[in-house]
Enzyme design. Structure first.
Site, short mmCIF file in Angstrom:
data_model
loop_
_atom_site.label_atom_id
_atom_site.label_comp_id
_atom_site.label_asym_id
_atom_site.label_seq_id
_atom_site.Cartn_x
_atom_site.Cartn_y
_atom_site.Cartn_z
N ARG A 40 82.95 44.37 -14.72
CA ARG A 40 82.55 44.96 -16.00
C ARG A 40 82.47 46.48 -15.90
O ARG A 40 82.00 47.02 -14.90
CB ARG A 40 81.20 44.39 -16.44
CG ARG A 40 81.29 42.91 -16.81
CD ARG A 40 79.92 42.33 -17.13
NE ARG A 40 80.06 40.97 -17.68
CZ ARG A 40 80.13 39.86 -16.93
NH1 ARG A 40 80.04 39.96 -15.60
NH2 ARG A 40 80.28 38.68 -17.50
N HIS A 62 86.90 42.52 -16.91
CA HIS A 62 88.19 42.17 -16.30
C HIS A 62 89.38 42.80 -17.04
O HIS A 62 90.40 42.16 -17.28
CB HIS A 62 88.37 40.67 -16.20
CG HIS A 62 87.44 40.00 -15.23
ND1 HIS A 62 86.96 40.62 -14.09
CD2 HIS A 62 86.90 38.75 -15.21
CE1 HIS A 62 86.18 39.79 -13.43
NE2 HIS A 62 86.13 38.65 -14.09
N HIS A 91 90.76 36.15 -8.23
CA HIS A 91 89.64 35.36 -8.77
C HIS A 91 89.74 33.90 -8.31
O HIS A 91 89.49 32.97 -9.08
CB HIS A 91 89.62 35.44 -10.28
CG HIS A 91 88.25 35.52 -10.87
ND1 HIS A 91 87.29 34.57 -10.62
CD2 HIS A 91 87.66 36.45 -11.67
CE1 HIS A 91 86.18 34.88 -11.26
NE2 HIS A 91 86.38 36.03 -11.91
N GLU A 142 85.26 37.46 -4.08
CA GLU A 142 86.10 38.49 -4.70
C GLU A 142 85.92 39.80 -3.95
O GLU A 142 84.85 40.41 -4.00
CB GLU A 142 85.73 38.66 -6.16
CG GLU A 142 85.88 37.39 -6.99
CD GLU A 142 85.18 37.52 -8.33
OE1 GLU A 142 85.36 38.56 -9.01
OE2 GLU A 142 84.43 36.60 -8.69
#
Length: 334
Positions: free
Chosen positions: A76, A101, A173, A299
């Site tokens: 974000r 994203h 992801h 991630e």
């Protein structure tokens, strides 16, 4: 060995990589996406340890982030804007007051160009992010590479160049459940993270604090069950609904992350050249793919919202410079 098959929609392809040990990796040109990671277990056959869907349509209907490459910027961005060398850029606001994203209709919903390297057992996907897409400056040439080695490593690499100064902080992801059962929650997975610090959140955004893991549910230095943060005892875990936090990885640990399945038959070890790992425990489920807390991500990237928070490092990609990230997921089984 690499084979190719159709993947449920026109233009969608699924590439199947196999090594001499019988391990399998499948990837798709739809979103430069990891689909399946399959490990061969005696008496069980191939155990699926990555969350996947069976077609492009199923990803679009259920959860199109799963397994995909998130570019140019994962996570974000507060205020849906940032300043790059004194110029303010505004991005698509796909959550209230922020960009998640990289915005809407991003590369993980599109088809990438493909190059296959049979000798290296590797598939490379390339994509051009056009200048101004979702507000991000620069025509950015991106390559996402996926390789399966004879040492049972899945190597994920991202390369990029831009014709303007921009920001770039990609990630894969991919989600895991080492039990092979995505209707089983991941609370009994044993996780080790070589990290002294983590990043607290407020409303799913970093607060700007870099906090010690000492005495918290974020202390996995000596190994602990993931369930220690899924029971809602910690305020940070309650706010996120589980884990959705970055850890700053030790720069000296050879393999800073290790995960062992509940039955202790599968072990995943991870190393990366990126400063942080975000563990997300599928807090938004259930979906048609996975139950609530039925998977976890690892991630690897720069810190989220680093473009707006002093002290979080730089994700600036200057004009003409080259970006390279590499993450290795190694699997052992018995």
């Amino acid at each position: 060995m690499i084979t190719v098959a159709d993947f449920g929609s026109e233009g969608a392809q699924l590439y199947r990589l196999t090594n001499k040990n019988g391990m399998v990796l499948t990837v798709s040109n739809f979103g430069a996406r990891i689909v399946d990671i399959l490990v061969p277990l005696d008496g069980e056959g191939l155990r699926p340890v990555s969350l996947s869907a069976g077609s492009v349509q199923e990803y679009l209907e259920q959860d199109f982030y799963v397994g995909s490459s998130v570019v140019p910027v994962a996570g974000r961005i507060s205020g849906a804007k940032t300043s790059i060398k004194g110029q303010v850029y505004h991005f698509t606001e796909n959550e209230p007051g922020r960009t998640l994203h990289s915005g809407v209709d991003t590369a993980n919903r599109d088809y990438w160009q493909v190059q296959v390297d049979d000798e290296a057992n590797r598939v490379m996907f390339t994509y051009l992010l056009p200048d101004g897409k979702n507000g991000f400056p620069g025509n950015v040439e991106v390559e996402a590479s996926f390789q399966l080695t004879e040492e049972n490593e899945v190597i994920v690499s991202y390369r990029a160049q831009s014709d303007k100064d921009t920001i770039f902080n990609p990630t894969s992801h991919v989600y895991f459940n080492l039990s092979g059962d995505f209707e089983q929650d991941v609370s009994q997975h044993h996780l080790t993270i070589a990290a002294e610090k983590y990043i607290p959140l407020a409303d799913n955004l970093p607060t700007g604090e870099i906090a010690s893991v000492e005495g918290t549910t974020f202390d996995f230095r000596n190994g602990a069950l993931l369930g220690q943060g899924l029971s809602g005892q910690s305020e940070q875990n309650r706010l996120a609904g589980g884990y959705d936090h970055p850890w700053l990885l030790s720069e000296t640990a050879k393999e800073p992350v290790k995960v062992v399945s509940p039955d202790e038959r599968v072990r995943l070890t991870m190393k990366t050249n990126q400063p942080a790992v975000i563990v997300y425990t599928y807090n938004h489920g259930p979906t048609g793919l996975c139950r609530h807390h039925g998977a976890f991500s690892l991630e690897c990237q720069g810190l989220p919202d680093a473009c707006n928070i002093e002290g979080f490092g730089s994700i600036l990609l200057e004009k003409g410079d080259s970006f390279l990230s590499e993450t290795r997921y190694r699997f052992d089984w018995k």
